[in-house]
Design a protein around this motif. Structure first.
Motif, PDB file in Angstrom:
ATOM      1  N   SER A  20       0.854  -1.186   0.000  1.00 48.40           N
ATOM      2  CA  SER A  20       0.000   0.000   0.000  1.00 48.40           C
ATOM      3  C   SER A  20       0.891   1.238   0.000  1.00 48.40           C
ATOM      4  N   ALA A  21       0.912   1.930  -1.123  1.00 45.92           N
ATOM      5  CA  ALA A  21       1.600   3.214  -1.182  1.00 45.92           C
ATOM      6  C   ALA A  21       0.689   4.350  -0.747  1.00 45.92           C
ATOM      7  N   ARG A  22      -0.610   4.128  -0.761  1.00 46.98           N
ATOM      8  CA  ARG A  22      -1.559   5.142  -0.299  1.00 46.98           C
ATOM      9  C   ARG A  22      -1.496   5.250   1.219  1.00 46.98           C
ATOM     10  N   VAL A  48      -2.479  -2.306   6.145  1.00 50.49           N
ATOM     11  CA  VAL A  48      -1.552  -3.317   5.644  1.00 50.49           C
ATOM     12  C   VAL A  48      -0.683  -3.865   6.779  1.00 50.49           C
ATOM     13  N   LEU A  49      -0.223  -2.982   7.659  1.00 47.39           N
ATOM     14  CA  LEU A  49       0.606  -3.429   8.781  1.00 47.39           C
ATOM     15  C   LEU A  49      -0.188  -4.338   9.715  1.00 47.39           C
ATOM     16  N   LYS A  50      -1.433  -3.974   9.994  1.00 47.02           N
ATOM     17  CA  LYS A  50      -2.249  -4.800  10.882  1.00 47.02           C
ATOM     18  C   LYS A  50      -2.626  -6.129  10.221  1.00 47.02           C
ATOM     19  N   PHE A  51      -2.887  -6.102   8.921  1.00 43.67           N
ATOM     20  CA  PHE A  51      -3.216  -7.336   8.212  1.00 43.67           C
ATOM     21  C   PHE A  51      -2.047  -8.312   8.257  1.00 43.67           C
ATOM     22  N   THR A  87      -2.168 -12.023  10.134  1.00 47.29           N
ATOM     23  CA  THR A  87      -2.141 -13.169   9.229  1.00 47.29           C
ATOM     24  C   THR A  87      -0.749 -13.748   9.044  1.00 47.29           C
ATOM     25  N   GLY A  88       0.308 -13.056   9.504  1.00 44.37           N
ATOM     26  CA  GLY A  88       1.660 -13.570   9.376  1.00 44.37           C
ATOM     27  C   GLY A  88       2.323 -13.305   8.048  1.00 44.37           C
ATOM     28  N   SER A  89       1.761 -12.424   7.225  1.00 44.48           N
ATOM     29  CA  SER A  89       2.335 -12.140   5.912  1.00 44.48           C
ATOM     30  C   SER A  89       3.332 -10.985   6.002  1.00 44.48           C
ATOM     31  N   GLN A  90       4.000 -10.706   4.877  1.00 41.92           N
ATOM     32  CA  GLN A  90       4.900  -9.557   4.787  1.00 41.92           C
ATOM     33  C   GLN A  90       4.130  -8.345   4.272  1.00 41.92           C
ATOM     34  N   CYS A  91       4.702  -7.171   4.467  1.00 48.63           N
ATOM     35  CA  CYS A  91       4.027  -5.956   4.007  1.00 48.63           C
ATOM     36  C   CYS A  91       5.056  -4.944   3.544  1.00 48.63           C
ATOM     37  N   ILE A  92       4.625  -4.101   2.618  1.00 49.87           N
ATOM     38  CA  ILE A  92       5.412  -2.967   2.149  1.00 49.87           C
ATOM     39  C   ILE A  92       4.506  -1.754   2.261  1.00 49.87           C
ATOM     40  N   ALA A  93       4.685  -0.973   3.313  1.00 47.48           N
ATOM     41  CA  ALA A  93       3.874   0.211   3.557  1.00 47.48           C
ATOM     42  C   ALA A  93       4.688   1.437   3.184  1.00 47.48           C
ATOM     43  N   GLY A  94       4.202   2.178   2.215  1.00 46.17           N
ATOM     44  CA  GLY A  94       4.933   3.351   1.743  1.00 46.17           C
ATOM     45  C   GLY A  94       5.375   3.167   0.298  1.00 46.17           C
ATOM     46  N   LEU A 120       2.318 -14.527  -3.772  1.00 50.21           N
ATOM     47  CA  LEU A 120       1.020 -13.857  -3.913  1.00 50.21           C
ATOM     48  C   LEU A 120       1.168 -12.403  -3.479  1.00 50.21           C
ATOM     49  N   LEU A 121       0.502 -11.502  -4.202  1.00 54.53           N
ATOM     50  CA  LEU A 121       0.496 -10.075  -3.882  1.00 54.53           C
ATOM     51  C   LEU A 121      -0.918  -9.629  -3.549  1.00 54.53           C
ATOM     52  N   ILE A 122      -1.018  -8.739  -2.551  1.00 54.74           N
ATOM     53  CA  ILE A 122      -2.281  -8.096  -2.223  1.00 54.74           C
ATOM     54  C   ILE A 122      -2.064  -6.596  -2.361  1.00 54.74           C
ATOM     55  N   ILE A 123      -2.812  -5.965  -3.279  1.00 49.48           N
ATOM     56  CA  ILE A 123      -2.616  -4.572  -3.647  1.00 49.48           C
ATOM     57  C   ILE A 123      -3.808  -3.757  -3.145  1.00 49.48           C
TER      58      ILE A 123
END
Length: 270
Positions: free
Chosen positions: A78-80, A87-90, A94-101, A121-124
């Motif tokens: 999530s760049a928004r 995204v951080l809480k998800f 759930t134990g996944s990785q995140c890219i915030a920013g 898998l990507l979640i956008i």
């Protein structure tokens, strides 16, 4: 009419949450590929999403995420700013990785970069804002799940979840519903019992509002302990009484050892 089994169908309280968060409110523009998810257009311009299609796609996305054996192989992006907290809480629950920013170009294609990842898998959050991540995912054959508004492009998006991806309440609620459904399918939480994590944790919070709340909050002042005033030392520590007959029992030092020994032998002989 929903095609899902009865246990997976949307409940009335979830529909009320989506309506209050304005998940169904789209933009004034519409993409030709999103017409299947649009119910109608309102008189003042915005398009209205079909919440039945939104829930069906949420369940489908949760089934795709659950099929990944290692949760670390799922990356949320999530760049928004409104979606970074969600995204951080998800990823936390759930134990996944995140890219915030900001997404660093080459994260999925350039192996020299420090942030190089090989997800499955990507979640956008928004395919228009996060277009660089979707483009690199198409180069390395990574499937993409994305929240899509009425005007979002669907190029290289494998699973589109229709919903408002521009409002902070809508983004937070969509990620909360997706995380809850993933945990239910994994068996982590019970489907009949409510999830103990409030949806407020997924909402974006303005730093300026947080500073105002901290300033307006009452400051706790520790009460000063009351110490009694002592005029003299005798008021606190009582005087030590003198021992009776101490002078009579002590041996005379001028008599020497013989005098002390003689006094002890006389006491034993008596």
């Amino acid at each position: 009419m929903s095609s899902l089994p009865e246990i997976l169908r949307c409940k009335e309280e979830d529909v009320q949450k989506m309506l209050s968060a304005e998940v169904h409110i789209g933009t004034t523009n519409a993409d030709i590929k999103m017409k299947d998810y649009i119910w109608k257009r309102r008189a003042d311009g915005p398009h209205i999403m079909n919440l039945s299609k939104t829930w069906e796609k949420l369940v489908l996305a949760a089934r795709i995420i659950t099929a990944i054996e290692n949760p670390q192989d799922v990356v949320c992006i999530s760049a928004r700013p409104y979606g970074q907290r969600a995204v951080l809480k998800f990823s936390q629950y759930t134990g996944s990785q995140c890219i915030a920013g900001r997404f660093t170009p080459g994260t999925f294609t350039n192996q020299i970069t420090k942030q190089f990842k090989e997800p499955r898998l990507l979640i956008i959050t928004d395919p228009r804002v996060d277009s660089q991540a979707i483009k690199e995912a198409s180069y390395v054959n990574i499937p993409v799940i994305s929240f899509c508004d009425s005007d979002s492009p669907l190029d290289y998006v494998d699973c589109a979840i229709p919903g408002n991806n521009k409002a902070k309440l809508s983004i937070g609620l969509l990620y909360w519903l997706l995380a809850r459904e993933v945990l239910r399918m994994r068996g982590t939480i019970d489907r009949e019992a409510p999830w103990d994590v409030p949806v407020d944790l997924f909402f974006y919070r303005d730093p300026e509002e947080l500073e105002k709340q901290e300033e307006s909050a009452p400051v706790y002042e520790e009460p000063t302990p009351t110490v009694p005033v002592v005029e003299s030392f005798e008021q606190v520590v009582p005087p030590i009484p003198e021992a009776e007959g101490w002078d009579n029992t002590a041996p005379n030092p001028s008599a020497g050892w013989e005098g002390a020994a003689g006094s002890s032998t006389t006491s034993w002989n008596n």
